[in-house]
Design a protein around this motif. Structure first.
Motif, PDB file in Angstrom:
ATOM      1  N   ASN A  79     -36.792 111.896  97.766  1.00  0.00           N
ATOM      2  CA  ASN A  79     -37.242 110.559  97.382  1.00  0.00           C
ATOM      3  C   ASN A  79     -36.234 109.496  97.778  1.00  0.00           C
ATOM      4  N   ALA A  80     -34.944 109.828  97.669  1.00  0.00           N
ATOM      5  CA  ALA A  80     -33.908 108.875  98.070  1.00  0.00           C
ATOM      6  C   ALA A  80     -34.020 108.564  99.559  1.00  0.00           C
ATOM      7  N   HIS A  81     -34.250 109.588 100.361  1.00  0.00           N
ATOM      8  CA  HIS A  81     -34.395 109.367 101.803  1.00  0.00           C
ATOM      9  C   HIS A  81     -35.643 108.539 102.110  1.00  0.00           C
ATOM     10  N   ILE A  82     -36.752 108.840 101.425  1.00  0.00           N
ATOM     11  CA  ILE A  82     -37.989 108.097 101.663  1.00  0.00           C
ATOM     12  C   ILE A  82     -37.811 106.625 101.290  1.00  0.00           C
ATOM     13  N   GLN A 127     -27.765 107.165  95.250  1.00  0.00           N
ATOM     14  CA  GLN A 127     -28.876 106.661  96.031  1.00  0.00           C
ATOM     15  C   GLN A 127     -29.980 106.177  95.099  1.00  0.00           C
ATOM     16  N   ARG A 128     -30.560 105.030  95.437  1.00  0.00           N
ATOM     17  CA  ARG A 128     -31.561 104.423  94.551  1.00  0.00           C
ATOM     18  C   ARG A 128     -32.777 105.331  94.397  1.00  0.00           C
ATOM     19  N   GLY A 129     -33.200 105.963  95.498  1.00  0.00           N
ATOM     20  CA  GLY A 129     -34.371 106.839  95.408  1.00  0.00           C
ATOM     21  C   GLY A 129     -34.143 108.019  94.487  1.00  0.00           C
ATOM     22  N   GLU A 130     -32.912 108.559  94.494  1.00  0.00           N
ATOM     23  CA  GLU A 130     -32.597 109.686  93.616  1.00  0.00           C
ATOM     24  C   GLU A 130     -32.627 109.233  92.166  1.00  0.00           C
ATOM     25  N   LEU A 131     -32.116 108.028  91.905  1.00  0.00           N
ATOM     26  CA  LEU A 131     -32.150 107.482  90.550  1.00  0.00           C
ATOM     27  C   LEU A 131     -33.581 107.211  90.112  1.00  0.00           C
ATOM     28  N   LEU A 132     -34.383 106.671  91.013  1.00  0.00           N
ATOM     29  CA  LEU A 132     -35.788 106.422  90.688  1.00  0.00           C
ATOM     30  C   LEU A 132     -36.527 107.726  90.417  1.00  0.00           C
ATOM     31  N   ALA A 171     -37.417 111.231 110.849  1.00  0.00           N
ATOM     32  CA  ALA A 171     -38.422 112.276 110.670  1.00  0.00           C
ATOM     33  C   ALA A 171     -37.767 113.656 110.581  1.00  0.00           C
ATOM     34  N   GLU A 172     -36.702 113.842 111.387  1.00  0.00           N
ATOM     35  CA  GLU A 172     -36.008 115.137 111.355  1.00  0.00           C
ATOM     36  C   GLU A 172     -35.324 115.356 110.005  1.00  0.00           C
ATOM     37  N   LYS A 173     -34.690 114.301 109.484  1.00  0.00           N
ATOM     38  CA  LYS A 173     -34.041 114.431 108.181  1.00  0.00           C
ATOM     39  C   LYS A 173     -35.083 114.656 107.092  1.00  0.00           C
ATOM     40  N   PHE A 174     -36.207 113.942 107.199  1.00  0.00           N
ATOM     41  CA  PHE A 174     -37.288 114.156 106.239  1.00  0.00           C
ATOM     42  C   PHE A 174     -37.756 115.600 106.284  1.00  0.00           C
ATOM     43  N   SER A 175     -37.894 116.128 107.506  1.00  0.00           N
ATOM     44  CA  SER A 175     -38.343 117.511 107.658  1.00  0.00           C
ATOM     45  C   SER A 175     -37.363 118.478 107.011  1.00  0.00           C
ATOM     46  N   ASP A 176     -36.051 118.221 107.195  1.00  0.00           N
ATOM     47  CA  ASP A 176     -35.042 119.095 106.597  1.00  0.00           C
ATOM     48  C   ASP A 176     -35.103 119.046 105.069  1.00  0.00           C
ATOM     49  N   LEU A 177     -35.153 117.831 104.526  1.00  0.00           N
ATOM     50  CA  LEU A 177     -35.194 117.696 103.072  1.00  0.00           C
ATOM     51  C   LEU A 177     -36.500 118.239 102.502  1.00  0.00           C
ATOM     52  N   ASN A 178     -37.595 117.969 103.204  1.00  0.00           N
ATOM     53  CA  ASN A 178     -38.885 118.482 102.764  1.00  0.00           C
ATOM     54  C   ASN A 178     -38.894 120.011 102.805  1.00  0.00           C
ATOM     55  N   GLY A 179     -38.212 120.572 103.813  1.00  0.00           N
ATOM     56  CA  GLY A 179     -38.110 122.021 103.895  1.00  0.00           C
ATOM     57  C   GLY A 179     -37.328 122.606 102.732  1.00  0.00           C
ATOM     58  N   GLU A 180     -36.261 121.892 102.311  1.00  0.00           N
ATOM     59  CA  GLU A 180     -35.487 122.372 101.170  1.00  0.00           C
ATOM     60  C   GLU A 180     -36.326 122.354  99.896  1.00  0.00           C
ATOM     61  N   VAL A 181     -37.108 121.285  99.716  1.00  0.00           N
ATOM     62  CA  VAL A 181     -38.007 121.219  98.557  1.00  0.00           C
ATOM     63  C   VAL A 181     -39.040 122.344  98.625  1.00  0.00           C
TER      64      VAL A 181
END
Length: 626
Positions: free
Chosen positions: A253-256, A169-174, A276-286
């Motif tokens: 970041n990849a999701h964003i 994913q480009r965001g993960e690479l960035l 938004a739900e996926k963001f919430s899940d990933l943000n929760g993991e962070v």
């Protein structure tokens, strides 16, 4: 053909923290002279800081001696005063008096006290100046080191095969190039400064304590192993949390990046809630990984502080007894207690720094993974000399993105100089893959590809790609003006050549309607211009480049019928005397091609002109009817 992204699972622990730390520190080697200067300034500043308590202790002795001496009868010697105290049964006072440099009848020498304090003040000012210089030079060392790392990453990215970028994913690479580098920078600056200062301070203070009282020094040192054990036990548990934190940050970041890049699509299809739900899940993991890492690492400082206070209490008790028995002066015990604080403080700082160190090492490992990734195959030592009009030959070419899963099998074709070869077929037939192989974005598994009799594997990639112009279905514009985006095809072109290319690609038709004309600024999202207008700009870019070979990958898919007709006219002019490959689904764009290839499952199932293929009533005929 697009390959699915390979999602990287969250790492659970640092693979080689010590090795990564050593590798990171080795990057300071180009700045070795400044690094040595930083060490010298640190030693000088800390040495002065260690001398300070002894000087202040001497000032305390002067005051205490004066206060006691004023109460003693004048004319007696110190020994006589001690004997007189013992004769009165004041043995404790006599022991105290025996360890002092007191003159009976003489009060406080305030001049000597003032000189001593001024000396301490001067030394502290010099020490502060040395520490300030050390911090400034260290900042230069770290900034230069990180600038070199960013440059190395930038060069590395350009040497990576397209498969590496396509598989992530480009965001993960960035995130690795931005967040992880910034984290390493802050961690490196803090770690070097505190670690260097702490090590030198501990050694210098230990020597100073031994000169005062070996017994008290032993008491202070006994708590060090306890602090190290506590730090090690806590660090083991927090280390994996820091790795997970930065890995999850990359996924977030990849999701964003993905959501914001396709923001219009997300809103159009009503996926705002899902995003938004996926963001919430990933943000929760962070959040959970960061909370766990900070909580565990936050235990280090209180634990080491508590252990250090144990030694402080023990030193105060034993030291008080030694002062009372005359084994040590009051000023010396005062200096020693200050040394205990100075001795324990670096240990506490190192413990507190350990969380920053682990976080930085976790980011460094992700960066080193990128720097260690396999690169494109080695370039030829020298560019093979080529001459010709652009004859392209695929000879028994086979290729697969994954071993054992061929995408193209035993494919052969010849494109004569100046001819136009059209490639059609269903999605996934291998059309775009064919172009990627010609551009050497991927290296073939078998066979060879020749241009004017020279195997492209014998050509440096840059030299090969400089001969090829490419217009893709997915347009790309960088942040700049329309003029700059067209001139990207040939930066040395004159303004008139840029304008001529724009007229050829019919860009001038809509540029004249814009308030700023060619100076209108656009970005990767196209700004206020339409998708078709973006396509025209990329075509003008290819016109300006004047390539020997031309690749059009669905180049007119985003334009209307009228604009497509104009583009076809422009492309006809552009293709003149150039070998061209056209990938298209609209058969209207390839009717005049010299050769049409029908691909299916990585093989050429039909070839010929438009009229010939229609007459065969085969796959092409079925596509034309559909």
């Amino acid at each position: 053909m697009t390959r699915p992204l390979r999602a990287e699972p969250p790492a659970t622990r640092s693979r080689d923290m010590r090795g990564s730390a050593v590798r990171l520190l080795k990057r300071l080697a180009p700045q070795r002279r400044l690094t040595v200067l930083v060490i010298a300034l640190a030693v000088g500043g800390i040495a002065i800081g260690v001398i300070g308590p002894r000087i202040l202790g001497h000032a305390t002795d002067l005051l205490f001696n004066g206060v006691i001496g004023r109460e003693l009868p004048a004319g007696l010697s110190k020994d006589q005063a001690v004997e007189a105290a013992r004769a009165r049964g004041e043995d404790t006072f006599a022991d105290l008096l025996s360890g002092m440099n007191v003159v009976p009848g003489r009060g406080v020498d305030f001049t000597a006290v003032a000189h001593t304090l001024l000396l301490a003040l001067g030394l502290y000012l010099i020490g502060a100046l040395l520490v300030w210089c050390q911090a400034r030079i260290l900042n230069v060392v770290v900034q230069r080191t990180m600038a070199a790392m960013r440059t190395e990453i930038e060069h590395k990215v350009h040497r990576l095969p397209l498969s590496y970028v396509d598989g992530r994913q480009r965001g993960e690479l960035l995130s690795r190039v931005t967040n992880d580098v910034d984290n390493v920078q802050s961690s490196l600056a803090m770690t070097i400064s505190q670690l260097l200062t702490s090590v030198v301070t501990v050694l210098a203070v230990l020597v100073a304590m031994l000169t005062i009282s070996p017994l008290l020094a032993l008491i202070a040192v006994l708590t060090v192993p306890l602090s190290l054990l506590a730090t090690r036990a806590i660090a083991r548990r927090s280390q994996k949390q820091f790795v997970a934190q930065w890995t999850n940050t990359g996924r977030l970041n990849a999701h964003i990046e993905e959501t914001y890049s396709g923001f219009t699509v997300v809103k159009t299809y009503g996926h705002r809630a899902a995003a938004a739900e996926k963001f919430s899940d990933l943000n929760g993991e962070v959040y959970r990984a960061g909370l766990g890492a900070q909580f565990l690492s936050g235990l280090v400082s209180p634990a080491t502080t508590f252990i250090g206070n144990l030694s402080y209490v023990a030193v105060a008790v034993v030291g008080g007894i030694q002062v009372a028995t005359g084994q040590i002066t009051l000023g010396s015990i005062q200096a020693f207690i200050q040394y205990v604080r100075q001795f324990n403080q670096p240990l506490t700082q190192v413990a507190a720094m350990y969380n920053s160190l682990q976080s930085g090492i976790a980011s460094a490992e992700r960066i080193f993974d990128l720097l260690d990734a396999p690169e494109e195959s080695a370039e030829p030592v020298a560019a093979a000399r080529t001459a010709g009009a652009g004859r392209v030959a695929f000879e028994h070419v086979s290729f697969g993105y994954r071993p054992g899963t061929p995408v193209i099998e035993d494919l052969s074709l010849i494109a004569e100089p100046g001819s136009t070869v059209a490639i059609v077929g269903p999605t996934g037939a291998g059309k775009t893959t064919l172009v990627n192989l010609l551009m050497r974005f991927y290296d073939i598994d078998a066979g060879r590809i020749m241009i004017d009799g020279v195997d492209i594997a014998a050509l440096p990639r840059q030299a090969l790609r400089a001969r090829i112009g490419m217009v893709l279905q997915d347009t790309w514009l960088f942040g700049g003006t329309i003029y700059d985006n067209i001139a990207y095809g040939r930066p040395a072109a004159t303004r008139e050549e840029v304008y001529e290319a724009a007229r050829t690609a019919h860009v001038e038709r809509f540029v004249q309607t814009l308030p700023d004309g060619y100076d209108t600024r656009v970005g990767d999202d196209g700004g206020a211009i339409s998708a078709g207008e973006k396509q025209l700009i990329t075509i003008a870019r290819a016109v300006l480049a004047q390539p020997q070979l031309l690749i059009l990958d669905e180049a007119t898919s985003s334009v209307d019928t009228r604009t497509e007709l104009l583009i076809q006219q422009a492309m006809a002019e552009l293709r003149r005397d150039r070998t061209s490959f056209i990938i298209a689904h609209r058969l209207s764009t390839i009717r005049d091609a010299d050769q049409i290839l029908v691909m299916e499952s990585g093989r050429i199932v039909e070839r010929g002109t438009h009229t010939e293929l229609l007459a065969r009533h085969g796959e092409y005929w079925a596509m034309a009817r559909a």
